[in-house]
Design a protein around this motif. Structure first.
Motif, PDB file in Angstrom:
ATOM      1  N   ALA A 340      44.452  21.507 -26.634  1.00 14.33           N
ATOM      2  CA  ALA A 340      44.967  22.587 -25.710  1.00 14.33           C
ATOM      3  C   ALA A 340      45.436  21.134 -24.413  1.00 14.33           C
ATOM      4  O   ALA A 340      44.525  21.468 -24.291  1.00 14.33           O
ATOM      5  CB  ALA A 340      45.320  23.518 -25.282  1.00 14.33           C
ATOM      6  N   ASN A 341      46.344  20.340 -23.936  1.00 16.14           N
ATOM      7  CA  ASN A 341      46.382  20.070 -23.258  1.00 16.14           C
ATOM      8  C   ASN A 341      47.272  21.254 -21.872  1.00 16.14           C
ATOM      9  O   ASN A 341      47.408  20.599 -21.006  1.00 16.14           O
ATOM     10  CB  ASN A 341      47.334  18.962 -23.228  1.00 16.14           C
ATOM     11  N   ASN A 342      47.545  22.720 -22.549  1.00 17.87           N
ATOM     12  CA  ASN A 342      47.343  23.430 -21.203  1.00 17.87           C
ATOM     13  C   ASN A 342      46.477  24.597 -21.528  1.00 17.87           C
ATOM     14  O   ASN A 342      46.652  25.072 -22.336  1.00 17.87           O
ATOM     15  CB  ASN A 342      49.008  23.937 -21.258  1.00 17.87           C
ATOM     16  N   GLN A 343      45.918  24.816 -20.016  1.00 11.83           N
ATOM     17  CA  GLN A 343      45.110  26.603 -19.983  1.00 11.83           C
ATOM     18  C   GLN A 343      46.134  27.626 -19.307  1.00 11.83           C
ATOM     19  O   GLN A 343      44.734  28.199 -19.249  1.00 11.83           O
ATOM     20  CB  GLN A 343      43.601  25.668 -19.411  1.00 11.83           C
ATOM     21  N   GLU A 344      46.960  27.459 -19.078  1.00  8.41           N
ATOM     22  CA  GLU A 344      47.542  28.626 -18.199  1.00  8.41           C
ATOM     23  C   GLU A 344      47.802  29.426 -18.587  1.00  8.41           C
ATOM     24  O   GLU A 344      47.714  29.501 -20.318  1.00  8.41           O
ATOM     25  CB  GLU A 344      49.161  28.011 -17.638  1.00  8.41           C
ATOM     26  N   ASN A 345      47.634  30.932 -18.305  1.00 11.51           N
ATOM     27  CA  ASN A 345      47.717  32.025 -18.706  1.00 11.51           C
ATOM     28  C   ASN A 345      48.775  32.871 -18.774  1.00 11.51           C
ATOM     29  O   ASN A 345      48.490  33.288 -17.860  1.00 11.51           O
ATOM     30  CB  ASN A 345      46.570  32.901 -17.949  1.00 11.51           C
ATOM     31  N   ASP A 346      49.910  32.847 -20.139  1.00 11.92           N
ATOM     32  CA  ASP A 346      50.619  33.305 -20.410  1.00 11.92           C
ATOM     33  C   ASP A 346      50.827  34.804 -19.683  1.00 11.92           C
ATOM     34  O   ASP A 346      52.442  34.929 -19.422  1.00 11.92           O
ATOM     35  CB  ASP A 346      51.253  32.811 -21.818  1.00 11.92           C
ATOM     36  N   LEU A 347      50.568  35.391 -20.518  1.00 10.71           N
ATOM     37  CA  LEU A 347      50.616  36.570 -20.751  1.00 10.71           C
ATOM     38  C   LEU A 347      49.898  37.352 -18.931  1.00 10.71           C
ATOM     39  O   LEU A 347      51.115  37.959 -17.912  1.00 10.71           O
ATOM     40  CB  LEU A 347      49.173  37.786 -21.510  1.00 10.71           C
ATOM     41  N   SER A 348      49.427  36.808 -17.443  1.00  8.44           N
ATOM     42  CA  SER A 348      49.294  36.157 -16.404  1.00  8.44           C
ATOM     43  C   SER A 348      50.270  36.407 -16.209  1.00  8.44           C
ATOM     44  O   SER A 348      50.665  36.997 -15.209  1.00  8.44           O
ATOM     45  CB  SER A 348      47.960  35.465 -16.056  1.00  8.44           C
ATOM     46  N   ILE A 349      50.737  35.184 -16.910  1.00  8.93           N
ATOM     47  CA  ILE A 349      52.335  34.649 -15.814  1.00  8.93           C
ATOM     48  C   ILE A 349      53.231  36.027 -15.999  1.00  8.93           C
ATOM     49  O   ILE A 349      54.450  35.923 -14.754  1.00  8.93           O
ATOM     50  CB  ILE A 349      52.452  33.526 -16.345  1.00  8.93           C
ATOM     51  N   LEU A 350      53.445  35.974 -17.778  1.00  6.57           N
ATOM     52  CA  LEU A 350      54.629  37.171 -17.665  1.00  6.57           C
ATOM     53  C   LEU A 350      54.800  38.596 -16.802  1.00  6.57           C
ATOM     54  O   LEU A 350      55.344  39.251 -16.145  1.00  6.57           O
ATOM     55  CB  LEU A 350      54.638  37.394 -19.338  1.00  6.57           C
ATOM     56  N   SER A 351      53.504  38.826 -16.884  1.00  4.33           N
ATOM     57  CA  SER A 351      52.947  40.255 -16.178  1.00  4.33           C
ATOM     58  C   SER A 351      52.413  40.045 -14.188  1.00  4.33           C
ATOM     59  O   SER A 351      52.396  41.329 -14.050  1.00  4.33           O
ATOM     60  CB  SER A 351      51.661  41.026 -16.795  1.00  4.33           C
TER      61      SER A 351
END
Length: 580
Positions: A340-351
């Motif tokens: 994976a080249n992107n470890q951003e936290n999708d759930l944290s960003i959305l919420s």
């Protein structure tokens, strides 16, 4: 000599300051190109509009050695209010726009085919700059997400007649009253005055059945959050401009399957994102996947890829929402898969606070002390219309209490699998005894329903529902991170012996359920009263029964699920009612 030193010292300090200023300017010029003061920049566009000049063309300098010719398509610049949209001569699929007021302008120069972008900004001194940036930090353009995967075959079911729609779009909402609104537009849209210029988009050409499938899948992707996915335009129009997004399904724009402006959900711009039907986007499931992907960008999510692909193609039957948009079970990700080249936290960003939506409030308790009674009929029947919930966060667990007789507990717990690949939740269920000790469990090892069957004696038991992962995250598996979504419980349990204080099925009947405004209560009770509660325990209505057949108007309640409690002589009958 002392006099000379005193005289030279301020000169040396001044020279040092000038040297620093020169260095700063030099560093700025490596990244920014100054277009001029605000009034200087907008003046030619204002004058051109006042003269009603047609075929307006302007030279736009982006560096000391590079410029482009802007062919203006829409000019609404006037004193104190500026909007301009144009295309770039000599470049296919390249656009330029800015908008703003007397305090400054913002805009972008985007070369979609060439993956190049420039950002326009204004500083506090009202100086306007243009800066070359990574195009993926500004806009998502779905291009080759289908390449290298299954070949696209023409499916006669999805050939479209885009101008033949006669029936109204079904009005659907996933979470009425939520602060965030995600509007799915299927009936065509005339867009102007934004980042896309003027687009007269033809309808998507989907049948109502297909629209409902797209809605269902997108709703499931965003089910954990305070987001109302809807097909009703008035819901979008009445929502806060900083908490809404339109996804336009159409047959006109763009040239590729989908496009979106990053972080546009909360910027008040009302810039829609787009899904173009046809080509590789033939089926409702792919249309839904593209819509969820593009909507994710408007919340600030970036592409999930790996070393060899911008869009992670997935593995086995598993996909990530911000990767490819092909068939498969999709979840939000934090880059746990191999490479994976992107470890951003999708759930944290959305919420997160930036988007202002947050997670939904937890619907059920996660331990025995805070468990919720499973709704069981006197014959032991468990209906999924009365027993359902959402695993809303990674660590969320829901517990249901059951008081049963001797016999076999047969329960089926399914995710939101109404359509192929529509579920995000891989669930596991456990049966616990009165002390909380596990006596049985069921895990389908995938996204299927889990079936629990266990012989028990009289007593109290608990059903635990949890979202889980599968296999090795660095191989063909995934963790429980994005295993979220709706579930439904049905089946049969051995009924406990009835006492004189229990209601029977003929004592009270509530119908229709679901209802869109009125419920009938048929009963044989004396001195009974009722309470209407939210699932979180807030009382929203109460009253008394005065005759055998009573009607209640509930049209003024927000749409959703409520508990309807009837009490008399220390007896309580509780039902779920659904207001739609």
């Amino acid at each position: 000599m002392q006099f000379i030193k005193m005289f030279l010292r301020p000169i040396l300090v001044l020279l040092l300051l000038l040297s620093n200023i020169s260095t700063i300017h030099s560093q700025q010029s490596n990244n920014l190109y100054k277009l001029g003061g605000l009034e200087e920049v907008v003046k030619p566009f204002v004058e051109s509009r006042l003269k009603s000049t047609k075929n307006q063309k302007f030279n736009l300098q982006v560096t000391t050695q590079k410029s482009f010719t802007i062919n203006v398509q829409s000019n609404d610049c006037k004193e104190g209010a500026y909007y301009l949209f144009g295309k770039v001569d000599g470049f296919q699929n390249a656009t330029f726009f800015f908008k703003g007021d007397e305090n400054g302008i913002k805009g972008k120069l985007l070369f979609y085919n060439d993956n190049e972008a420039y950002l326009i900004s204004t500083n506090e001194q009202k100086e306007v700059f243009i800066e070359k940036v990574d195009i993926h930090s500004q806009v998502c353009i779905i291009e080759n997400t289908f390449s290298g995967l299954e070949p696209q075959k023409e499916n006669h079911r999805y050939r479209r007649d885009y101008n033949s729609r006669k029936e109204a779009i079904p009005e659907l909402e996933s979470f009425p009253g939520a602060p965030g609104v995600l509007y799915l537009d299927f009936d065509g849209e005339n867009v102007s005055g934004g980042s896309w210029g003027t687009v007269n988009a033809e309808p998507a050409g989907l049948t109502n059945e297909e629209i409902e499938e797209v809605f269902y899948i997108v709703s499931e992707d965003y089910a954990p959050f305070n987001i109302n996915v809807t097909t009703t335009r008035s819901v979008y129009d009445n929502a806060n401009r900083n908490s809404r997004q339109m996804v336009i399904y159409n047959n006109t724009f763009p040239d590729n399957p989908g496009v979106a402006i990053l972080n546009s959900f909360n910027d008040g711009s009302d810039n829609p994102c787009w899904v173009k039907m046809g080509g590789p986007v033939q089926s409702p499931v792919k249309a839904a996947n593209v819509g969820s992907h593009e909507a994710g960008h408007t919340f600030g999510l970036r592409h999930d890829g790996n070393a060899s692909a911008e869009y992670y193609p997935g593995h086995s039957f598993y996909r990530v929402i911000m990767g490819t948009v092909t068939n498969g079970y999709s979840q939000f990700s934090k880059g746990e898969y191999s490479g994976a080249n992107n470890q951003e936290n999708d759930l944290s960003i959305l919420s997160g606070s930036t988007n202002g939506v947050g997670y939904r409030e937890d619907d059920y308790g996660d331990d025995i002390a805070n468990s919720t009674d499973l709704f069981i009929g006197n014959n032991g029947q468990v209906l999924e219309t009365e027993n359902f919930g959402i695993i809303g966060q990674t660590l969320d667990v829901d517990l249901f209490k059951m008081e049963v007789g001797s016999g076999t507990i047969d329960l089926d717990v399914r995710p939101a699998n109404q359509y192929e690949y529509s579920q995000n939740l891989d669930l596991k269920v456990r049966l616990l005894d009165a002390s909380g000790t596990e006596i049985a469990n069921a895990d389908a090892d995938g996204f299927d329903a889990s079936t629990l069957s266990e012989t028990v004696t009289d007593g109290i038991y608990y059903l635990e529902v949890d979202g889980v992962g599968f296999g090795d995250v660095s191989g063909e598996g995934y963790s429980d991170y994005g295993s979220l979504g709706q579930y439904f419980i049905s089946g049969q349990v051995p009924p406990k012996s009835l006492s004189v204080s229990d209601f029977d099925d003929e004592t009270i009947q509530i119908y229709p359920n679901p209802t869109n405004g009125e419920i009938n209560i048929k009963h044989h009770l004396i001195d009974a009263n009722y309470e209407i509660m939210t699932l979180q325990g807030a009382m929203v209505g109460k009253g008394e029964f005065s005759r055998n057949h009573e009607k209640l108007d509930v049209s003024f309640f927000a749409k959703g699920v409520y508990l309807f409690n009837v009490k008399t002589n220390n007896q309580t009958h509780t039902s779920k009612i659904i207001i739609k």
